[in-house]
Write an enzyme that holds these catalytic residues in place. Structure first.
Site, PDB file in Angstrom:
ATOM      1  N   ASP A  27      18.096-110.079 -42.942  1.00  0.00           N
ATOM      2  CA  ASP A  27      18.690-109.996 -41.609  1.00  0.00           C
ATOM      3  C   ASP A  27      17.670-109.598 -40.549  1.00  0.00           C
ATOM      4  OD1 ASP A  27      21.348-110.659 -42.333  1.00  0.00           O
ATOM      5  OD2 ASP A  27      21.615-108.661 -43.151  1.00  0.00           O
TER       6      ASP A  27
ATOM      7  N   HIS B  82      18.220-102.098 -48.071  1.00  0.00           N
ATOM      8  CA  HIS B  82      19.288-102.929 -48.617  1.00  0.00           C
ATOM      9  C   HIS B  82      19.992-102.147 -49.712  1.00  0.00           C
ATOM     10  CE1 HIS B  82      21.219-106.273 -50.792  1.00  0.00           C
ATOM     11  NE2 HIS B  82      21.203-106.882 -49.630  1.00  0.00           N
TER      12      HIS B  82
END
Length: 451
Positions: free
Chosen positions: A388, A329
């Site tokens: 996700d 991320h």
């Protein structure tokens, strides 16, 4: 040939000219101290503003040094994990957390009930809007359909030019209420007119949460289990907000600062979110995992799975981009708190759906990917599964079509966009206008006949 013609060679020649004149030597960015992507070399975002809506913690200071830590996400001062544990099993959290993000405090029972009633009252579209707008020119790209619907709704709003803050807030609340309808109905239009499937339009029901109504409107029989709705509800809460620096929220701030109306602001945010580098990541995770199942014979073989992951990083598998989707991320280092808290709910749903083997494969990839990336890449911070990685798996278990994955993200994130829009309106009165340094050489004009 499409309706605009097929220019073929002409376009290629124009693109060659465009690339030649647009290309900027990479070393100039360093020379002039330009933070590409508005990020420092270590990935930290350039400070562009101040916000009281949320905070992301990915590092801590020890002995004067910045060191990675397990990520934390805070909504209006509350740890998002505590919020989820607070409503888990008692009530659906979407409406409660939406109130918190919009107004800055947790509601009591009376305020929560009044807010839910307000959302329900707004959960309707103008007369024949579904027929005349959503069903016309259906598209496989539901994000485009959603954006078109939002912009068209502006023409039905008589208060569009009203700059009063309470009017802006009302418009935000109305859009939060109808986003699930716009997205799901947009999918049904595509599924009927383009995929030649049956058409059914279910109206949302009073007394149901956003997650329940979403499943009700999507499914032919309107049926869903409580577990399905609760896991979807938690997914929505975890996607609601993620700081002011993410691309779509920053877009919200930028367009708001220009004085534009609420509908245009949300359309711009949608256009930002639909990019595959932002809101489309969970689709890539699902596609990557499908490819893995087709190429890994034994899903329980650690060495075989690791070999596939190595091929991914070496650009020899799947889309050959060199990425393990759902891992890492831009902000978090050791872990994404959203993924940590979500995983247990994902496992419950996997057991209920008989997808334990799939869940085990996801868990193995989550454990192996950081090891593979560390071996293959030079990284400045930890790599871990992000939200996700699991959200796409959840949507697949809920039989939600791929076309709706990013729109569901939008259904949640419009709450955060609305909070940031209101904060920008309350505090700022200056258009956001960063600087770009020009390296353009001056040229003498050459008459057409001499070129």
């Amino acid at each position: 040939m499409n309706q605009y013609g097929d220019f073929g060679k002409e376009t290629e020649e124009l693109m060659t000219i465009c690339e030649r004149n647009d290309r900027i030597p990479p070393e100039l960015f360093k020379e002039f101290g330009v933070k590409r992507g508005l990020r420092d070399v270590d990935g930290t975002g350039v400070l562009a503003g101040i916000s009281n809506i949320s905070r992301i913690d990915a590092f801590k200071t020890e002995d004067g040094k910045k060191v990675p830590c397990d990520g934390q996400l805070w909504y209006r001062g509350y740890n998002v994990i505590d919020l989820i544990h607070g409503f888990e099993g008692k009530r659906f959290g979407f409406e409660e957390v939406a109130y918190l993000l919009l107004f800055g405090e947790l509601p009591d029972a009376a305020k929560l009930g009044a807010f839910k009633s307000m959302l329900e009252e707004c959960r309707q579209l103008p007369t024949n809007f579904t027929r005349d707008v959503i069903m016309k020119a259906p598209s496989k790209d539901i994000m485009n359909s959603l954006t078109r619907s939002v912009l068209t709704l502006a023409s039905y709003d008589e208060t569009i030019a009203d700059q009063e803050l309470h009017t802006q807030l009302e418009q935000c609340i109305k859009l939060i209420s109808v986003f699930p309808m716009l997205a799901v109905y947009g999918y049904h239009a595509y599924n009927h007119y383009i995929c030649d499937d049956s058409l059914y339009i279910h109206r949302p029901q009073e007394g149901l949460s956003a997650a329940e109504n979403l499943l009700l409107m999507l499914r032919p029989d309107k049926a869903y289990t409580e577990l399905e709705a609760r896991v979807l509800d938690i997914a929505l809460v975890l996607h609601m907000e993620h700081g002011g620096g993410n691309n779509s929220t920053f877009t919200t701030r930028v367009v708001t600062s220009s004085g534009s109306d609420t509908y245009s602001v949300m359309a711009a945010a949608l256009s930002s979110l639909k990019g595959p580098k932002h809101g489309g990541a969970n689709i890539k995770v699902v596609e990557m995992m499908d490819d893995m199942r087709n190429h890994v014979k034994d899903w329980g073989d650690r060495d075989e799975v690791k070999n596939y992951l190595e091929q991914l990083v070496d650009k020899q598998a799947f889309d050959r981009k060199g990425l393990i989707y759902g891992m890492g991320h831009a902000v978090y280092s050791l872990s994404d708190p959203r993924a940590r808290v979500f995983k247990s709910f994902v496992e419950r749903l996997a057991v209920a759906k008989g997808r334990e083997k799939d869940f085990a494969l996801y868990s193995m990839v989550e454990n192996l990917a950081p090891e593979v990336i560390a071996e293959k890449r030079h990284i400045y911070k930890g790599v871990s599964a992000n939200v996700d990685f699991y959200s796409g798996f959840v949507y697949s278990m809920l039989d939600i079509p791929l076309e709706l994955y990013t729109p569901i993200f939008a259904i949640a994130r419009i709450v955060g966009w609305s909070a940031h829009r209101m904060e920008e309106l309350v505090n700022m009165d200056k258009i956001i206008r960063p600087a770009y340094r020009s390296i353009m050489p001056e040229k003498a004009y050459v008459p057409l006949e001499e070129r």
